[in-house]
Design a protein around this motif. Sequence first.
Motif, PDB file in Angstrom:
ATOM      1  N   SER A  82       2.993  -7.950   7.336  1.00  0.00           N
ATOM      2  CA  SER A  82       3.459  -7.873   5.949  1.00  0.00           C
ATOM      3  C   SER A  82       2.368  -8.138   4.913  1.00  0.00           C
ATOM      4  O   SER A  82       1.413  -7.394   4.821  1.00  0.00           O
ATOM      5  CB  SER A  82       4.622  -8.833   5.774  1.00  0.00           C
ATOM      6  OG  SER A  82       5.176  -8.706   4.499  1.00  0.00           O
ATOM      7  N   HIS A  83       2.524  -9.227   4.206  1.00  0.00           N
ATOM      8  CA  HIS A  83       1.627  -9.561   3.095  1.00  0.00           C
ATOM      9  C   HIS A  83       0.427 -10.380   3.536  1.00  0.00           C
ATOM     10  O   HIS A  83      -0.386 -10.774   2.708  1.00  0.00           O
ATOM     11  CB  HIS A  83       2.424 -10.357   2.063  1.00  0.00           C
ATOM     12  CG  HIS A  83       3.105 -11.527   2.705  1.00  0.00           C
ATOM     13  ND1 HIS A  83       4.214 -11.368   3.518  1.00  0.00           N
ATOM     14  CD2 HIS A  83       2.809 -12.832   2.718  1.00  0.00           C
ATOM     15  CE1 HIS A  83       4.570 -12.557   3.975  1.00  0.00           C
ATOM     16  NE2 HIS A  83       3.738 -13.456   3.520  1.00  0.00           N
ATOM     17  N   ASP A 110       3.464  -4.947  -1.180  1.00  0.00           N
ATOM     18  CA  ASP A 110       2.728  -5.684  -0.146  1.00  0.00           C
ATOM     19  C   ASP A 110       2.251  -4.748   0.970  1.00  0.00           C
ATOM     20  O   ASP A 110       2.459  -3.525   0.917  1.00  0.00           O
ATOM     21  CB  ASP A 110       3.564  -6.841   0.411  1.00  0.00           C
ATOM     22  CG  ASP A 110       4.682  -6.382   1.324  1.00  0.00           C
ATOM     23  OD1 ASP A 110       5.117  -5.221   1.202  1.00  0.00           O
ATOM     24  OD2 ASP A 110       5.124  -7.180   2.179  1.00  0.00           O
ATOM     25  N   ASP A 166       7.511  -3.554   1.781  1.00  0.00           N
ATOM     26  CA  ASP A 166       8.882  -4.003   1.507  1.00  0.00           C
ATOM     27  C   ASP A 166       8.974  -4.935   0.303  1.00  0.00           C
ATOM     28  O   ASP A 166      10.056  -5.173  -0.209  1.00  0.00           O
ATOM     29  CB  ASP A 166       9.549  -4.608   2.754  1.00  0.00           C
ATOM     30  CG  ASP A 166       8.756  -5.713   3.382  1.00  0.00           C
ATOM     31  OD1 ASP A 166       7.675  -6.062   2.861  1.00  0.00           O
ATOM     32  OD2 ASP A 166       9.205  -6.242   4.424  1.00  0.00           O
ATOM     33  N   ARG A 167       7.839  -5.463  -0.173  1.00  0.00           N
ATOM     34  CA  ARG A 167       7.880  -6.353  -1.339  1.00  0.00           C
ATOM     35  C   ARG A 167       7.440  -5.640  -2.605  1.00  0.00           C
ATOM     36  O   ARG A 167       6.679  -4.672  -2.541  1.00  0.00           O
ATOM     37  CB  ARG A 167       6.933  -7.539  -1.143  1.00  0.00           C
ATOM     38  CG  ARG A 167       7.307  -8.429  -0.009  1.00  0.00           C
ATOM     39  CD  ARG A 167       6.379  -9.631   0.019  1.00  0.00           C
ATOM     40  NE  ARG A 167       6.774 -10.526   1.096  1.00  0.00           N
ATOM     41  CZ  ARG A 167       6.486 -11.808   1.147  1.00  0.00           C
ATOM     42  NH1 ARG A 167       5.766 -12.359   0.195  1.00  0.00           N
ATOM     43  NH2 ARG A 167       6.893 -12.547   2.167  1.00  0.00           N
ATOM     44  N   ASP A 225       3.161  -3.983   4.033  1.00  0.00           N
ATOM     45  CA  ASP A 225       4.072  -3.085   4.753  1.00  0.00           C
ATOM     46  C   ASP A 225       5.086  -2.414   3.825  1.00  0.00           C
ATOM     47  O   ASP A 225       5.990  -1.717   4.299  1.00  0.00           O
ATOM     48  CB  ASP A 225       4.782  -3.815   5.896  1.00  0.00           C
ATOM     49  CG  ASP A 225       5.684  -4.930   5.412  1.00  0.00           C
ATOM     50  OD1 ASP A 225       5.349  -5.569   4.400  1.00  0.00           O
ATOM     51  OD2 ASP A 225       6.722  -5.187   6.052  1.00  0.00           O
TER      52      ASP A 225
HETATM   53 CO    CO Z   1       6.432  -7.284   3.741  1.00  0.00          CO
END
Ligand code: CO
Length: 565
Positions: free
Chosen positions: A119-120, A291, A295-296, A293
């Motif tokens: 992710s982030h 972010d 999703d944010r 991936d």
């Molecule tokens: Co993420």
Amino acid sequence: LSVTVVPTKPFKDQKPGTSGLRKKVPEFQQQHYTENFIQAVLDGGLSDRKNGAVLVVGGDGRFLCMEAANVIIKLAAANGVSRLIVGQNAFFSTPAVSALIRKGFEGRQIDGGIILTASHNPGGPRGDFGIKFNCDNGGPAPDGVTNRIYEITTKISEYRIVNDLQCDFTQIGRYEFNVEGRNFVVDVVDPVEDYVKLMQQIFDFDKIRQLLSGKLTGSRFKVLLDSMHGATGPYVSTILCDHLGAASEDMLRTVPKPDFGNGHPDPNLTYAKALVDRSKQGDHDFGAAFDGDGDRNMILGRNGFFVTPSDSLAVIADNIEAIPYFRNRRVSGFARSMPTAGAVDLVAKAKGMEIFETPTGWKYFGNLMDAGRMCLCGEESFGTGSDHIREKDGVWAMLAWLQILAERQTSVQNLVQMHWKKYGRNVFTRYDYENVDGSGANLLMNFMEAQMPAFIGRELSANNVKYTVASADNFQYKDPIDGSVATKQGLRFLFTDGSRFVFRLSGTGSAGATIRLYVDSYIPPGDSGRLFMDSQDLLKPLILVALDLSKMEQFTGRKAPTVIT
Ligand code: CO
Ligand code: VG1
């Protein structure tokens, strides 16, 4: 091609956290480490559906994604999986995987997916890597499934692999293999196309294009986006430039890189500072960052006006009928994670809808959505999403804002401030103490929890502001759909004036412990003196109370947090 059974020994540290297994890259590079975990995912995640299963595979382009995808292909082939749908170059944003799992492939149902991302968290050879399993609803595996996967990793003694299988997933196309008489198919697909189509169904692209071009209001609406070299780049370029007519020079860092260009792909005021600084120059009406991936999201107005994720969720909820997707269906309830400020609760109340308060992590939203109880939700950690998929979705959130702005024809700042005038303001901040010593962090949490009962009813003060503790507990959640219970989800101190703070340990870090302190307070709409004040100034006394109560400095040796959002 033939299957080899390889003897192996368990690793003790393969327990998935808030969102999958996350470790430093060198840990995944240990002999058998990735293979063990993938074997456990196939057995624990798919159980009796493993034989003949169809899975989606892809990740955010970070270092090790290609290697891990290779391992997955070879193990899936050896374990009786019938088909893998792999993004070209093993690339997919997290929302795109969720969307594809739900959509199915050429009329076939999909049994789940494996997402390669941390992710982030930073990437590169010394950065983080991660593996996450999503179920057939497109959502992150719930606790019951991840516990089963973990159990298997503690006992594993062998894995199955087709060593000689080579699949070139850099080229789109269908690849078929014969594995001991069985047919095994890998479909390498364009990772962007289907997702873009989904967004076209959800939003009115024409109207957003008219907003951007100035046809709607008479003046151009300039958008500045930062993909931080993460997974959203190709999606953003296609949607914003090709479909919505935005200027390509305003789309920053859209080329995905294995090390995110040495950056920290976390869309907040600290790590997306480049975007904030550009936005403050005043040339753009809107800004957003995403972010690693995808999703944010972080939403900004003109001149760097920051929309807290808790407010973003509430504003979208309040304007939900601006989004075509929601016009054609019954809008059910809303939800937020427990540490997220309660702004959306007030909207739900005004609209007469159900509101749910869940533990941290998107996996807790899935059941509510599947049962049709909730269609919009978010987390304070820059996650916003709806029941179009079962992951949070950065690009979706950005488009939701643009759609609402096209409808309301006003500025981001005005929209948010009008919201506060209508509902009052839930001022929020989060302090992160990253990479602190694990034992110190545990001592702090144990110390606080032990003290809790004694604090109820007590008056605490800082800077001449007094707060009375109304209640204190360790948050527990009973899933209203399947009755499963999640305990120890964060230490909450609730005050009589509606303010609160929460302490939790992060479940996504890869080194040491991260303590998160969440603080929020409610300002009623009539309190015009404080309604528009700076959030850090407004929350200062409460933060001081929390730091004092927890003996933060004594337990961690830290005088200040690493990140404030
Ligand atoms: Co993420
Ligand atoms: C963090 C956030 C949480 C989020 C999770 C995964 O978890 O607080 O809200 O769902 O990351 O987000 P934790 O346990 O570190 O607080 V992501 O974008 O990493 O998929």
